[in-house]
Design an enzyme around this catalytic site. Structure first.
Site, mmCIF file in Angstrom:
data_model
loop_
_atom_site.group_PDB
_atom_site.id
_atom_site.type_symbol
_atom_site.label_atom_id
_atom_site.label_comp_id
_atom_site.label_asym_id
_atom_site.label_seq_id
_atom_site.Cartn_x
_atom_site.Cartn_y
_atom_site.Cartn_z
ATOM 1 N N GLY A 1 -62.381 73.014 -13.060
ATOM 2 C CA GLY A 1 -63.291 73.710 -13.965
ATOM 3 C C GLY A 1 -64.722 73.781 -13.488
ATOM 4 O O GLY A 1 -65.565 74.382 -14.156
ATOM 5 N N SER B 1 -60.942 73.141 -9.108
ATOM 6 C CA SER B 1 -59.524 72.797 -9.270
ATOM 7 C C SER B 1 -58.693 73.136 -8.039
ATOM 8 O O SER B 1 -57.674 72.504 -7.771
ATOM 9 C CB SER B 1 -58.935 73.508 -10.494
ATOM 10 O OG SER B 1 -59.064 74.915 -10.366
ATOM 11 N N ASP C 1 -49.513 79.258 -14.719
ATOM 12 C CA ASP C 1 -50.756 79.875 -15.184
ATOM 13 C C ASP C 1 -51.152 81.085 -14.327
ATOM 14 O O ASP C 1 -52.038 81.851 -14.693
ATOM 15 C CB ASP C 1 -51.896 78.862 -15.262
ATOM 16 C CG ASP C 1 -52.340 78.302 -13.912
ATOM 17 O OD1 ASP C 1 -51.883 78.778 -12.847
ATOM 18 O OD2 ASP C 1 -53.164 77.366 -13.920
ATOM 19 N N HIS D 1 -53.376 78.893 -10.217
ATOM 20 C CA HIS D 1 -53.418 77.731 -9.322
ATOM 21 C C HIS D 1 -52.174 77.690 -8.435
ATOM 22 O O HIS D 1 -51.063 77.818 -8.940
ATOM 23 C CB HIS D 1 -53.527 76.437 -10.136
ATOM 24 C CG HIS D 1 -54.802 76.351 -10.899
ATOM 25 N ND1 HIS D 1 -54.906 76.774 -12.211
ATOM 26 C CD2 HIS D 1 -56.022 75.925 -10.522
ATOM 27 C CE1 HIS D 1 -56.154 76.591 -12.608
ATOM 28 N NE2 HIS D 1 -56.855 76.082 -11.603
ATOM 29 N N ASN E 1 -65.039 79.935 -10.675
ATOM 30 C CA ASN E 1 -65.214 79.659 -12.105
ATOM 31 C C ASN E 1 -66.504 80.285 -12.637
ATOM 32 O O ASN E 1 -66.595 80.606 -13.818
ATOM 33 C CB ASN E 1 -65.189 78.157 -12.379
ATOM 34 C CG ASN E 1 -63.794 77.589 -12.225
ATOM 35 O OD1 ASN E 1 -62.808 78.210 -12.596
ATOM 36 N ND2 ASN E 1 -63.699 76.397 -11.666
#
Length: 184
Positions: free
Chosen positions: A49, A10, A160, A163, A77
């Site tokens: 992801g 991402s 979040d 990011h 991740n």
């Protein structure tokens, strides 16, 4: 054809940005390349992801076109999913080996990652070490911490907290450009 393949998760894809084609990390580096009048085509192969094993599974598709520069940003991740750092290293190592086997003259860059401070001890240290070890073993241009100067700063990240915002990506591009420019 001078393709630069940005291969990642991402953070490469530009998750959550209003305009990925102008604000993502690959897009911003592309703007710098254009301003420097260098002849490269930017390919954003980021997948939100994605893990190192997912990247390995989809790599052949992206290698079907010539690649002059390969920029790898994967692995965070894995740690968030509890994948052992040794497995992450093995997957990333195999990704780089496959790229080099297909395009022996490819120039390589690695965007290293740090892990959140809530993950303690030896596991954290082992994860941090995989990026330097990978860069050294494959003679890759290396950015030790891709999110340096942005991680943990609310005003440079999306809600979040994980990011980067468009402003955060501009900082990342400014910090990584001198390193990447060396291989262009």
């Amino acid at each position: 054809m001078n393709n630069i393949l940005f291969f990642g998760d991402s953070l490469t894809a530009g998750y959550g940005l209003g305009n990925v084609h102008d604000e993502s990390f690959p897009a911003l580096i592309g703007q710098k390349i254009k301003a420097a009048e260098l002849d490269y085509i930017i390919i954003n192969a980021g997948l939100s992801g994605d893990t190192s094993s997912g990247g390995l599974a989809r790599l052949d598709y992206w290698l079907s076109q010539p690649v002059k520069v390969f920029i790898l940003e994967l692995g965070i991740n894995d740690i968030l999913r509890g994948i052992p750092p040794s497995r992450t290293f093995a997957n990333l190592d195999l990704i780089v080996k496959k790229v080099k086997a297909k395009y022996p003259e490819v120039k390589l860059a690695l965007m290293g990652m740090e892990i959140p401070s809530f993950i303690p001890g030896a596991f954290a240290a082992e994860f941090r070490a995989i990026f330097r070890r990978l860069a050294e073993s494959h003679d890759m241009v290396f950015v030790p911490f891709f999110l340096e100067g942005v991680a943990g700063l609310a005003h440079l990240n999306m809600k979040d907290g994980l990011h980067p915002s468009a402003e955060g990506y501009r900082i990342i591009a400014e910090k990584t450009w001198p390193v990447l420019k060396k291989i262009l």
